[in-house]
Write an enzyme that holds these catalytic residues in place. Structure first.
Site, PDB file in Angstrom:
ATOM      1  N   SER A   1      34.199  43.990  43.459  1.00 21.17           N
ATOM      2  CA  SER A   1      33.573  44.776  44.223  1.00 21.17           C
ATOM      3  C   SER A   1      33.836  46.049  44.396  1.00 21.17           C
ATOM      4  CB  SER A   1      32.343  44.292  44.850  1.00 21.17           C
ATOM      5  OG  SER A   1      31.438  43.430  44.600  1.00 21.17           O
TER       6      SER A   1
ATOM      7  N   VAL B   1      28.311  40.719  46.340  1.00 18.70           N
ATOM      8  CA  VAL B   1      29.345  40.205  47.314  1.00 18.70           C
ATOM      9  C   VAL B   1      28.244  39.388  48.734  1.00 18.70           C
ATOM     10  CG1 VAL B   1      30.571  41.258  49.678  1.00 18.70           C
ATOM     11  CG2 VAL B   1      30.208  42.780  47.992  1.00 18.70           C
TER      12      VAL B   1
ATOM     13  N   THR C   1      34.048  35.560  57.311  1.00 21.36           N
ATOM     14  CA  THR C   1      34.274  36.395  58.318  1.00 21.36           C
ATOM     15  C   THR C   1      33.658  37.268  58.466  1.00 21.36           C
ATOM     16  OG1 THR C   1      36.646  37.150  57.226  1.00 21.36           O
ATOM     17  CG2 THR C   1      36.845  34.983  57.805  1.00 21.36           C
TER      18      THR C   1
ATOM     19  N   HIS D   1      34.637  39.670  56.413  1.00 21.47           N
ATOM     20  CA  HIS D   1      35.203  40.257  55.500  1.00 21.47           C
ATOM     21  C   HIS D   1      33.871  41.463  54.537  1.00 21.47           C
ATOM     22  CE1 HIS D   1      37.999  40.467  51.204  1.00 21.47           C
ATOM     23  NE2 HIS D   1      38.205  41.561  52.211  1.00 21.47           N
TER      24      HIS D   1
ATOM     25  N   PHE E   1      23.995  51.891  42.315  1.00 24.44           N
ATOM     26  CA  PHE E   1      24.354  51.400  43.440  1.00 24.44           C
ATOM     27  C   PHE E   1      24.087  49.699  42.529  1.00 24.44           C
ATOM     28  CE2 PHE E   1      26.794  49.552  47.281  1.00 24.44           C
ATOM     29  CZ  PHE E   1      25.532  49.135  47.676  1.00 24.44           C
TER      30      PHE E   1
HETATM   31  N1  LIG Z   1      34.377  37.897  49.066  1.00 25.37           N
HETATM   32  C1  LIG Z   1      34.170  39.057  47.553  1.00 25.37           C
HETATM   33  C2  LIG Z   1      34.781  39.995  47.267  1.00 25.37           C
HETATM   34  N2  LIG Z   1      36.174  39.873  47.655  1.00 25.37           N
HETATM   35  C3  LIG Z   1      37.432  40.982  47.507  1.00 25.37           C
HETATM   36  C4  LIG Z   1      37.158  42.379  47.045  1.00 25.37           C
HETATM   37  O1  LIG Z   1      36.011  42.744  46.368  1.00 25.37           O
HETATM   38  C5  LIG Z   1      38.280  42.913  46.870  1.00 25.37           C
HETATM   39  O2  LIG Z   1      38.214  42.815  45.231  1.00 25.37           O
HETATM   40  C6  LIG Z   1      39.512  41.988  47.369  1.00 25.37           C
HETATM   41  O3  LIG Z   1      39.898  42.214  48.703  1.00 25.37           O
HETATM   42  C7  LIG Z   1      40.868  43.531  47.180  1.00 25.37           C
HETATM   43  O4  LIG Z   1      41.484  44.540  47.085  1.00 25.37           O
HETATM   44  N3  LIG Z   1      34.896  40.763  46.276  1.00 25.37           N
HETATM   45  C8  LIG Z   1      33.523  40.504  45.916  1.00 25.37           C
HETATM   46  O5  LIG Z   1      33.150  41.277  44.605  1.00 25.37           O
HETATM   47  N4  LIG Z   1      32.601  39.686  46.149  1.00 25.37           N
HETATM   48  C9  LIG Z   1      32.811  39.324  46.970  1.00 25.37           C
HETATM   49  O6  LIG Z   1      32.257  37.973  47.698  1.00 25.37           O
HETATM   50  C1  LIG Z   2      32.901  38.976  51.011  1.00 24.41           C
HETATM   51  C2  LIG Z   2      34.176  38.744  50.868  1.00 24.41           C
HETATM   52  O1  LIG Z   2      35.562  38.733  51.118  1.00 24.41           O
HETATM   53  C3  LIG Z   2      34.211  36.941  51.080  1.00 24.41           C
HETATM   54  O2  LIG Z   2      33.768  36.034  50.592  1.00 24.41           O
HETATM   55  C4  LIG Z   2      35.435  36.108  52.114  1.00 24.41           C
HETATM   56  O3  LIG Z   2      35.324  35.235  52.644  1.00 24.41           O
HETATM   57  P1  LIG Z   2      35.820  34.882  53.930  1.00 24.41           P
HETATM   58  O4  LIG Z   2      35.060  35.531  54.547  1.00 24.41           O
HETATM   59  O5  LIG Z   2      35.292  33.144  54.333  1.00 24.41           O
HETATM   60  O6  LIG Z   2      37.286  35.208  53.408  1.00 24.41           O
END
Ligand SMILES: Nc1c(NC[C@H](O)[C@H](O)[C@H](O)CO)[nH]c(=O)[nH]c1=O
Ligand SMILES: CC(=O)[C@@H](O)COP(=O)(O)O
Length: 159
Positions: free
Chosen positions: A63, A88, A93, A95, A120
């Site tokens: 994303s 997402v 975490t 993140h 969006f």
């Molecule tokens: N955890 C999820 C991610 N994480 C990856 C990021 O979007 C991105 O691709 C990475 O950080 C490299 O820049 N992406 C999602 O779409 N959904 C998730 O749950």
């Molecule tokens: C949104 C994310 O990047 C997430 O799914 C990654 O998982 P974690 O927070 O357990 O590293």
């Protein structure tokens, strides 16, 4: 519960999309969800007059990359609106927070910087079940909602 049915719309109120060109940028993260969002969006566009050959699909890894993918599509393709599709899901975490905020701000910035509406269509869910429910499940399909928004914004852009 705040969720309405994401698939419902009054077809009589939707402009004919046959003259518009649409871009759809799809994140590959959680692709079981994002593919259903794409199929919902594509179906709604076609049901409202869009021409299949005028729907351009690009994939990006996650994303967060929707921002660059949409920017590049705006700069290189002739489109009247773009749908940014992602999913997402909260992990262990913080993140999740940074990805969601980054994508939200990035897509907002594209809508300010360029004259192409970027819709969006990013599900930001606490659980996988919430994502399933919103990509063709009990709460409808956010891809449909986003396609209708894209048609309406393409029409508004003509003013
Ligand atoms: N955890 C999820 C991610 N994480 C990856 C990021 O979007 C991105 O691709 C990475 O950080 C490299 O820049 N992406 C999602 O779409 N959904 C998730 O749950
Ligand atoms: C949104 C994310 O990047 C997430 O799914 C990654 O998982 P974690 O927070 O357990 O590293």
């Amino acid at each position: 519960m705040a969720t309405t049915n994401l698939s419902y719309y009054d077809k009589a109120t939707i402009p004919n999309a046959n003259s518009y060109r649409f871009g759809i940028v799809v994140s590959e993260w959680n692709d079981d969800i994002t593919e259903n969002l794409f199929l919902g969006a594509q179906k709604a566009l076609l049901e409202n007059g869009a021409v299949k050959e005028h729907i351009i699909r690009w994939n990006v890894p996650g994303s967060f990359e929707l921002i660059y993918g949409c920017k590049k599509m705006i700069e290189t393709q002739k489109v009247d609106a773009i749908i940014a599709i992602g999913n997402v899901i909260q992990g262990e975490t913080k993140h999740f927070d940074f990805v969601c905020d980054g994508v939200t701000q990035g897509i907002k910035d594209l809508n300010i910087k360029y004259d192409i509406p970027v819709i969006f269509c990013v599900l930001t869910d606490n659980t996988k079940q919430q994502s399933i429910d919103r990509s063709g499940g009990k709460h409808g399909n956010k891809g449909i909602e986003s396609a209708i928004a894209a048609i309406k914004m393409a029409a508004l852009r003509e003013f």
